[in-house]
Design a protein around this motif. Structure first.
Motif, short mmCIF file in Angstrom:
data_model
loop_
_atom_site.label_atom_id
_atom_site.label_comp_id
_atom_site.label_asym_id
_atom_site.label_seq_id
_atom_site.Cartn_x
_atom_site.Cartn_y
_atom_site.Cartn_z
N UNK A 1 0.66 9.30 3.15
CA UNK A 1 0.95 9.51 4.57
C UNK A 1 0.51 10.91 5.01
N UNK A 2 0.82 11.90 4.21
CA UNK A 2 0.41 13.27 4.53
C UNK A 2 -1.10 13.37 4.67
N UNK A 3 -1.81 12.77 3.74
CA UNK A 3 -3.27 12.81 3.78
C UNK A 3 -3.81 12.06 5.00
N UNK A 4 -3.25 10.89 5.27
CA UNK A 4 -3.72 10.08 6.41
C UNK A 4 -3.51 10.79 7.74
N UNK A 5 -2.48 11.62 7.83
CA UNK A 5 -2.24 12.38 9.07
C UNK A 5 -3.40 13.32 9.39
N UNK A 6 -4.18 13.70 8.38
CA UNK A 6 -5.30 14.62 8.60
C UNK A 6 -6.58 13.91 9.02
N UNK A 7 -6.59 12.57 8.99
CA UNK A 7 -7.83 11.82 9.22
C UNK A 7 -8.10 11.46 10.67
N UNK A 8 -7.10 11.57 11.53
CA UNK A 8 -7.32 11.26 12.94
C UNK A 8 -7.47 9.79 13.24
N UNK A 9 -6.94 8.93 12.39
CA UNK A 9 -6.99 7.49 12.64
C UNK A 9 -8.31 6.86 12.24
N UNK A 10 -8.47 5.61 12.64
CA UNK A 10 -9.65 4.84 12.27
C UNK A 10 -9.82 3.72 13.30
N UNK A 11 -11.00 3.59 13.84
CA UNK A 11 -11.27 2.55 14.83
C UNK A 11 -11.39 1.18 14.16
N UNK A 12 -11.15 0.14 14.90
CA UNK A 12 -11.30 -1.22 14.40
C UNK A 12 -12.73 -1.42 13.90
N UNK A 13 -12.84 -2.00 12.71
CA UNK A 13 -14.14 -2.26 12.10
C UNK A 13 -14.66 -1.12 11.24
N UNK A 14 -14.02 0.04 11.32
CA UNK A 14 -14.45 1.20 10.54
C UNK A 14 -13.62 1.31 9.26
N UNK A 15 -13.91 2.29 8.42
CA UNK A 15 -13.18 2.48 7.18
C UNK A 15 -13.08 3.97 6.85
N UNK A 16 -12.02 4.34 6.16
CA UNK A 16 -11.79 5.71 5.70
C UNK A 16 -11.35 5.65 4.24
N UNK A 17 -11.71 6.65 3.48
CA UNK A 17 -11.39 6.70 2.06
C UNK A 17 -10.35 7.78 1.78
N UNK A 18 -9.37 7.45 0.96
CA UNK A 18 -8.38 8.43 0.51
C UNK A 18 -8.18 8.27 -0.99
N UNK A 19 -7.59 9.28 -1.62
CA UNK A 19 -7.19 9.10 -3.02
C UNK A 19 -6.13 7.99 -3.11
N UNK A 20 -5.94 7.47 -4.31
CA UNK A 20 -4.95 6.41 -4.54
C UNK A 20 -3.53 6.92 -4.70
N UNK A 21 -3.36 8.21 -4.86
CA UNK A 21 -2.05 8.82 -5.08
C UNK A 21 -1.32 8.11 -6.21
N UNK A 22 -0.17 7.50 -5.98
CA UNK A 22 0.62 6.90 -7.07
C UNK A 22 0.21 5.47 -7.42
N UNK A 23 -0.81 4.94 -6.78
CA UNK A 23 -1.30 3.61 -7.13
C UNK A 23 -2.07 3.66 -8.44
N UNK A 24 -2.20 2.53 -9.14
CA UNK A 24 -3.08 2.50 -10.31
C UNK A 24 -4.55 2.73 -9.90
N UNK A 25 -4.90 2.36 -8.69
CA UNK A 25 -6.27 2.55 -8.18
C UNK A 25 -6.53 4.03 -7.92
N UNK A 26 -7.75 4.47 -8.21
CA UNK A 26 -8.12 5.86 -7.96
C UNK A 26 -8.33 6.13 -6.48
N UNK A 27 -8.76 5.12 -5.74
CA UNK A 27 -9.11 5.28 -4.33
C UNK A 27 -8.49 4.17 -3.49
N UNK A 28 -8.30 4.49 -2.21
CA UNK A 28 -7.90 3.50 -1.22
C UNK A 28 -8.93 3.56 -0.09
N UNK A 29 -9.53 2.42 0.21
CA UNK A 29 -10.43 2.33 1.36
C UNK A 29 -9.63 1.64 2.47
#
Length: 169
Positions: free
Chosen positions: A47-75
């Motif tokens: 959530x802290x990281x997503x607050x820095x991204x300024x949102x995302x328009x429909x149809x677009x994508x943004x990448x973040x680290x996975x934080x505590x997920x087993x996945x390294x990344x979240x798209x």
């Protein structure tokens, strides 16, 4: 090319993959369904990281680290809300998948898991959404040089069956 597409009924937050795709809302600050589950499992850092991204328009994508997920990344991608099909929903949904692949281009990944984007509260007709997802993922995989394992991660058996049928067609 040795890419593989698999369908499974599972909790996307528990998958040991390089990238999980979040069916997010435009704020990227969490919500219901897959979005809420990913935010809860990833922890407050997401959530802290997503607050820095300024949102995302429909149809677009943004990448973040996975934080505590087993996945390294979240798209994170924002699927269209279904309004009957005459407001560009199909093109926007297709853009979600294309833009996720664009987001992860350049990352050394071997696996990515997609939920059924827009099929929950956004009310996209599941059979139509699945057809778009399968067609778009297959076309994106054909463009990749490195093999990639793609998982269509489904909340229930009914949705998993729709993916399996679409992959056979």
């Amino acid at each position: 090319m040795d890419s593989r597409i698999e369908v499974l009924k599972a909790d996307i937050t528990r998958l040991n993959v390089d990238v999980v795709v979040n069916a997010a809302n435009e704020s990227l600050l969490g919500g219901g369904g897959v979005d809420g589950a990913i935010h809860r499992a990833a922890g407050p850092g997401l959530l802290s990281h997503c607050r820095t991204l300024g949102g995302c328009a429909t149809g677009q994508a943004r990448l973040t680290p996975g934080f505590k997920l087993p996945a390294r990344w979240i798209a994170h991608t924002v699927g269209p809300v279904w309004h009957g099909g005459d407001r560009g929903e199909a093109q926007l949904l297709q853009s979600c998948y294309r833009n996720v692949f664009e987001c992860v281009q350049g990352l050394e990944i071997e696996s990515i898991a997609f939920p059924a984007i827009s099929c929950g509260v956004y009310a996209y007709p599941p059979a139509q959404a699945v057809a778009i997802a399968v067609r778009t993922v297959q076309s994106q995989l054909a463009l990749r040089e490195a093999p990639l394992r793609v998982l269509f991660c489904c909340f229930d058996a009914v949705m998993a069956d729709l993916y399996r049928q679409a992959l056979k067609a």
